[in-house]
Design a protein around this motif. Structure first.
Motif, short mmCIF file in Angstrom:
data_model
loop_
_atom_site.label_atom_id
_atom_site.label_comp_id
_atom_site.label_asym_id
_atom_site.label_seq_id
_atom_site.Cartn_x
_atom_site.Cartn_y
_atom_site.Cartn_z
N MET A 1 0.85 -1.20 0.00
CA MET A 1 0.00 0.00 0.00
C MET A 1 0.88 1.24 0.00
O MET A 1 1.81 1.38 0.79
N LYS A 2 0.58 2.18 -0.89
CA LYS A 2 1.27 3.46 -0.94
C LYS A 2 0.33 4.54 -0.40
O LYS A 2 -0.89 4.49 -0.61
N TYR A 3 0.94 5.52 0.27
CA TYR A 3 0.15 6.59 0.90
C TYR A 3 0.73 7.94 0.52
O TYR A 3 1.95 8.12 0.51
N VAL A 4 -0.15 8.92 0.26
CA VAL A 4 0.27 10.29 -0.05
C VAL A 4 -0.58 11.27 0.74
O VAL A 4 -1.80 11.12 0.84
N LEU A 5 0.08 12.26 1.30
CA LEU A 5 -0.58 13.40 1.93
C LEU A 5 -0.13 14.66 1.22
O LEU A 5 1.06 14.94 1.15
N VAL A 6 -1.08 15.43 0.69
CA VAL A 6 -0.79 16.74 0.11
C VAL A 6 -1.30 17.81 1.07
O VAL A 6 -2.47 17.79 1.48
N ILE A 7 -0.40 18.73 1.44
CA ILE A 7 -0.74 19.81 2.38
C ILE A 7 -0.73 21.15 1.65
O ILE A 7 0.35 21.71 1.39
N PRO A 8 -1.90 21.68 1.28
CA PRO A 8 -1.94 23.06 0.76
C PRO A 8 -1.96 24.01 1.97
O PRO A 8 -3.01 24.29 2.54
N ASP A 9 -0.81 24.45 2.37
CA ASP A 9 -0.62 25.15 3.64
C ASP A 9 -1.58 26.33 3.79
O ASP A 9 -1.65 27.21 2.94
N GLY A 10 -2.32 26.33 4.89
CA GLY A 10 -3.18 27.46 5.21
C GLY A 10 -4.29 27.74 4.23
O GLY A 10 -4.82 28.85 4.19
N CYS A 11 -4.70 26.74 3.44
CA CYS A 11 -5.68 27.03 2.38
C CYS A 11 -7.09 27.24 2.92
O CYS A 11 -7.90 27.90 2.28
N ALA A 12 -7.41 26.69 4.09
CA ALA A 12 -8.75 26.87 4.65
C ALA A 12 -8.98 28.34 4.98
O ALA A 12 -8.10 29.00 5.53
N ASP A 13 -10.18 28.83 4.67
CA ASP A 13 -10.43 30.27 4.82
C ASP A 13 -11.91 30.54 5.04
O ASP A 13 -12.72 29.61 5.17
N GLU A 14 -12.26 31.79 5.05
CA GLU A 14 -13.63 32.25 5.24
C GLU A 14 -14.26 32.61 3.88
O GLU A 14 -13.55 32.82 2.90
N PRO A 15 -15.58 32.74 3.83
CA PRO A 15 -16.23 33.28 2.64
C PRO A 15 -15.74 34.71 2.39
O PRO A 15 -15.54 35.49 3.32
N GLN A 16 -15.55 35.03 1.11
CA GLN A 16 -15.02 36.34 0.72
C GLN A 16 -16.08 37.14 -0.05
O GLN A 16 -16.71 36.61 -0.97
N GLU A 17 -16.26 38.38 0.34
CA GLU A 17 -17.21 39.24 -0.38
C GLU A 17 -16.82 39.36 -1.85
O GLU A 17 -17.68 39.35 -2.74
N THR A 18 -15.52 39.47 -2.10
CA THR A 18 -15.05 39.64 -3.48
C THR A 18 -15.27 38.39 -4.33
O THR A 18 -15.17 38.46 -5.55
N LEU A 19 -15.57 37.27 -3.67
CA LEU A 19 -15.83 36.02 -4.39
C LEU A 19 -17.31 35.64 -4.33
O LEU A 19 -17.67 34.48 -4.52
N GLY A 20 -18.15 36.63 -4.05
CA GLY A 20 -19.58 36.36 -4.00
C GLY A 20 -19.98 35.47 -2.84
O GLY A 20 -20.95 34.70 -2.94
N GLY A 21 -19.24 35.57 -1.73
CA GLY A 21 -19.57 34.77 -0.56
C GLY A 21 -18.96 33.39 -0.56
O GLY A 21 -19.24 32.58 0.34
#
Length: 404
Positions: free
Chosen positions: A1-21
């Protein structure tokens, strides 16, 4: 079995007004991350205990299956390990950023991405300034990221302790620094060095001759102090060999302390201009000889610290296209596997700082029974019944028998 973890550092965020919520994850075109969820499961976990400051040192330790409340001693010791700096039982490591302070505010926590040759001159000046005190050692890192080592002696009282308080400079972007200077035990030592650095930096010709768009570093900023951590090797903890692909010393150091191979990738910068495709290729090559590969990408976090929403979206899409997609396709052709995508903590564009709170994770692969989720983002994860309150629970869950 092979395992991979990809970490997009700090990608979690809030809704953005500039992105229509929408959040950046919702707005980004990340079809391969969505496919991980569609073919597998979506959940959320909290990688940073409420009593600890949010940062990649705490968050990634959690992601790798180690409870930071038990094992974490500070960020700098992990980065010292990355540079091959041995810490004795009485030594302390301290992060030493070159920063730009203007009118009492943190104008740039990177000193405008200080070039390495300028950093080399500044480190030399600092070491010369403290040459008479054999307990201090300055070590050059990359760009603005450097280390200060305090060499303690047996029988001496430690200069710092858990009550020594420091604040990461990236948490102070465009904010006053007056109330966030080091405090507590040993803080007078740090403040003295920070004050002395101001005159030294004004004497550096390379530093002072930078352009108006790249103002000079004005001083050092000390933070992230800690003593030598005692981590059980990953292979003993989980029975898997491991490797990490990153451009950040923190992750390199943690990997070395866990007994992983640290894979260096040409073109990996730790910034938004990193070579995403090279990281993806390196992951596939490394999987030929290792059970578990971690691919860490700092670009999403850097975009948040600079408040650049479109740069954050672009970084997410590049991770998806050049890392998640190709590596997942490779795994599916090789046999049994599992794939995990999860950030180490949220980093909000609004505040330009790391934050506490749940982050979304997606897992697919062998023996993973798909749920009803179809997209990888914070809002969808918030609707999931799969909840791991402690981040260090995720790694044994990932390696375990999944029947969700």
């Amino acid at each position: 079995m092979k395992y991979v973890l990809v970490i997009p550092d700090g990608c979690a965020d809030e809704p953005q007004e500039t992105l229509g919520g929408k959040t950046p994850l919702q707005a980004a075109q990340v079809s391969h991350m969505d496919a991980i969820v569609s073919q597998g499961i979506l959940g959320r976990t909290d990688t940073v205990p409420a009593s600890m400051p949010s940062g990649s040192d705490v968050g990634t330790m959690s992601l790798f299956g180690y409870d930071p409340l038990t094992y974490h001693t500070g960020r700098a010791p992990l980065e010292a390990a990355a540079q091959g700096i041995e810490l004795g039982a009485h030594d302390w490591a301290i992060r030493c950023n070159f920063v730009t302070i203007a009118e009492g505010n943190m104008a740039s926590f990177t000193a405008s991405q200080l070039p390495n040759d300028v950093g080399e001159e500044l480190v030399g000046l600092l070491q010369e300034e403290t040459a008479d005190d054999l307990q201090w050692e300055f070590h050059q890192g990359v760009s603005y990221r450097n280390l200060l080592i305090y060499r303690g002696q047996s029988g001496d009282d430690p200069p710092f302790d858990s009550g020594t308080l420091t604040v990461p400079p990236h948490d102070l972007t465009d904010q006053p620094i007056q109330h966030d200077l080091p405090s507590g035990r040993g803080s007078e030592l740090m403040l003295d060095l920070m004050e002395r650095s101001k005159k030294l930096f004004s004497k550096s010709s390379k530093n002072q001759n930078r352009s108006d768009k790249q103002p000079a570093a004005t001083q050092i900023w000390l933070w992230g102090q800690g003593s030598r951590p005692a981590l059980k090797p990953f292979h003993e903890q989980f029975g898997k060999t491991g490797a990490v692909i990153t451009a950040v010393d923190l992750l390199r150091g943690l990997g070395r302390l866990l007994g992983w191979e640290v894979i260096e990738v040409e073109g990996a910068t730790g910034y938004t201009d990193t070579d995403y495709a090279a990281k993806g290729r390196a992951a596939m090559e490394t999987l030929k000889k290792t059970d578990f590969v971690v691919v860490h990408v700092e670009a999403t976090d850097e975009a948040s610290h600079e408040g650049e929403v479109q740069e954050k979206i672009k970084a997410l899409e590049m991770i998806d296209e050049h890392i998640v997609g190709p590596v997942h396709d490779y795994l599916k052709k090789q046999g049994e596997y599992r794939f995990l995508v999860c950030p180490d903590h949220p980093t909000f564009l609004r505040t330009k700082t790391h934050s506490h709170g749940y982050v979304p994770f997606g897992i697919c692969g062998t023996h993973v029974r798909p749920d009803q989720a179809t997209s990888y983002d914070e809002v969808a994860a918030g609707k999931s019944n799969l909840l791991l309150p402690k981040g260090h629970q995720l790694m044994p869950f990932f390696f375990g028998t999944l029947t969700n």
